[in-house]
Design a protein around this motif. Structure first.
Motif, short mmCIF file in Angstrom:
data_model
loop_
_atom_site.label_atom_id
_atom_site.label_comp_id
_atom_site.label_asym_id
_atom_site.label_seq_id
_atom_site.Cartn_x
_atom_site.Cartn_y
_atom_site.Cartn_z
N ASP A 88 -6.48 11.56 7.58
CA ASP A 88 -7.55 12.43 7.93
C ASP A 88 -6.27 13.72 8.51
N ASP A 89 -5.43 13.46 9.30
CA ASP A 89 -4.26 14.46 9.52
C ASP A 89 -2.56 14.54 8.05
N ARG A 90 -2.17 14.00 7.60
CA ARG A 90 -1.07 13.97 7.04
C ARG A 90 -0.99 13.78 5.92
N ILE A 91 0.26 14.23 4.92
CA ILE A 91 0.28 13.42 3.70
C ILE A 91 1.65 13.40 3.82
N ILE A 92 1.58 11.34 2.93
CA ILE A 92 3.26 11.29 3.26
C ILE A 92 3.80 10.69 2.19
N LEU A 93 5.01 10.82 1.79
CA LEU A 93 5.64 10.76 0.70
C LEU A 93 6.15 8.99 0.38
N LEU A 94 5.35 8.34 -0.19
CA LEU A 94 5.80 7.40 -0.63
C LEU A 94 7.02 7.04 -0.94
N ASN A 95 8.34 6.33 -1.01
CA ASN A 95 9.79 6.06 -1.26
C ASN A 95 10.55 5.65 -1.39
N GLU A 96 9.94 4.27 -1.12
CA GLU A 96 9.99 2.23 -1.31
C GLU A 96 10.70 2.73 -2.65
N GLU A 97 12.14 1.71 -3.15
CA GLU A 97 12.50 1.24 -4.46
C GLU A 97 11.08 0.52 -5.22
N ASP A 98 9.93 0.27 -5.02
CA ASP A 98 9.51 -0.37 -5.78
C ASP A 98 8.20 -0.42 -4.91
N ASN A 99 7.33 1.43 -5.46
CA ASN A 99 6.33 1.73 -4.96
C ASN A 99 4.96 1.52 -5.14
N ASP A 100 5.13 0.30 -6.56
CA ASP A 100 4.15 -0.80 -6.59
C ASP A 100 3.97 -1.83 -5.62
N ALA A 101 4.60 -2.41 -5.19
CA ALA A 101 5.11 -3.34 -4.72
C ALA A 101 4.52 -2.72 -2.65
N ALA A 102 4.66 -1.55 -2.75
CA ALA A 102 4.93 -0.87 -1.66
C ALA A 102 3.41 -0.80 -1.41
N VAL A 103 2.29 0.23 -2.14
CA VAL A 103 1.57 0.10 -2.11
C VAL A 103 0.50 -1.19 -2.08
N LYS A 104 0.95 -2.09 -2.40
CA LYS A 104 -0.34 -3.63 -2.31
C LYS A 104 0.41 -3.97 -0.46
N LYS A 105 1.39 -3.63 -0.42
CA LYS A 105 1.62 -4.20 1.44
C LYS A 105 1.13 -3.19 2.81
N ILE A 106 1.00 -1.86 2.08
CA ILE A 106 0.95 -0.54 3.21
C ILE A 106 -1.37 -0.78 2.89
N SER A 107 -1.40 -0.99 2.01
CA SER A 107 -2.94 -1.04 1.12
C SER A 107 -4.17 -2.47 2.39
N ALA A 108 -3.35 -3.17 2.40
CA ALA A 108 -3.78 -4.41 3.03
C ALA A 108 -3.36 -4.35 4.81
N ILE A 109 -3.45 -3.64 4.94
CA ILE A 109 -2.98 -3.95 6.61
C ILE A 109 -3.75 -2.76 7.41
N ASP A 110 -4.43 -2.81 8.80
CA ASP A 110 -5.57 -2.52 9.21
C ASP A 110 -5.81 -1.75 9.96
N THR A 111 -4.30 -0.88 9.98
CA THR A 111 -4.33 0.24 10.55
C THR A 111 -2.63 1.33 10.41
N ALA A 112 -3.10 2.26 9.68
CA ALA A 112 -1.76 3.32 9.57
C ALA A 112 -1.03 2.92 9.69
N PRO A 113 0.27 3.05 9.21
CA PRO A 113 1.62 3.08 9.58
C PRO A 113 2.04 4.16 10.10
N THR A 114 3.23 3.67 11.01
CA THR A 114 4.22 4.87 11.73
C THR A 114 5.41 5.44 10.27
N PHE A 115 5.19 7.03 10.63
CA PHE A 115 5.58 7.24 8.83
C PHE A 115 7.26 8.13 9.65
N GLU A 116 8.54 8.31 9.23
CA GLU A 116 9.12 9.23 9.80
C GLU A 116 8.77 10.56 9.25
#
Length: 193
Positions: A88-116
């Motif tokens: 709702d209030d942030r746009i966060i860069l996903l900057n992982e070595e394998d962004n496609d794998a990170a998308v699968k992992k993050i999209s499966a969690i129930d609450t927003a992760p914490t961001f740097e």
């Protein structure tokens, strides 16, 4: 006593980066590129394709790709795709070595992760400033635009401008004191005004 129920969206939406579905949206961008191997600046154009690739109750994940990049510069420039986690209030860069794998992992969690703080590329209100060594970053809202600007004391910089209801409207980056870089701005058409 009678209760009135109003429909409320259960999905997070961000006015600077949102989509009604997962269909790619393409826009023409035009600008310039420069560098030590280039005399002056060259016209630089391309398509920017924005696709929502995951949607969760707390947000969404978008992929922004730069395609059909054209210039008369001697060396062909490539711009890697960026992935963004949007709440709702942030746009966060996903900057992982394998962004496609990170998308699968993050999209499966129930609450927003914490961001740097250093991964934030857009906000929906106010202003955000932070420093990390020689890097200075400012993210601020002016009217219907959110501007992200990160700069290094050596001349390196990254700039992103997000517009409410439109998405990314400017993308620029450079290295050193004008040693290499580019600036692309979304072409304004009657459709996206």
């Amino acid at each position: 006593m009678m209760a009135i129920l109003l429909p409320v969206s259960v999905f997070a939406t961000n006015p600077f980066l949102d989509a009604k579905d997962n269909k790619p949206v393409s826009a023409k961008f035009r600008g310039t590129e420069w560098g030590d191997e280039i005399e002056g600046e060259y016209p630089f154009t391309g398509q920017v394709v924005t696709t929502r690739i995951a949607k969760m109750p707390w947000g969404a994940i978008f992929k922004i790709e730069f395609t059909n990049l054209k210039s008369r510069a001697p060396k062909k420039r490539e711009i890697r795709p960026d992935y963004f986690i949007v709440t709702d209030d942030r746009i966060i860069l996903l900057n992982e070595e394998d962004n496609d794998a990170a998308v699968k992992k993050i999209s499966a969690i129930d609450t927003a992760p914490t961001f740097e703080e250093g991964d934030v590329r857009g906000i929906t209100s106010g202003k955000l400033n932070y420093e990390d060594g020689p890097w200075t970053t400012t993210i601020e809202i002016k009217g219907d635009e959110c501007t992200y600007l990160a700069s290094h004391n050596s001349g390196h910089f990254t700039k992103m401008v997000w517009k409410k209801g439109v998405g990314l409207v400017e993308y620029a980056g450079g290295y050193g004191a004008h040693a290499d870089g580019y600036r692309l701005k979304r072409e304004v058409t009657a459709q996206n005004r």
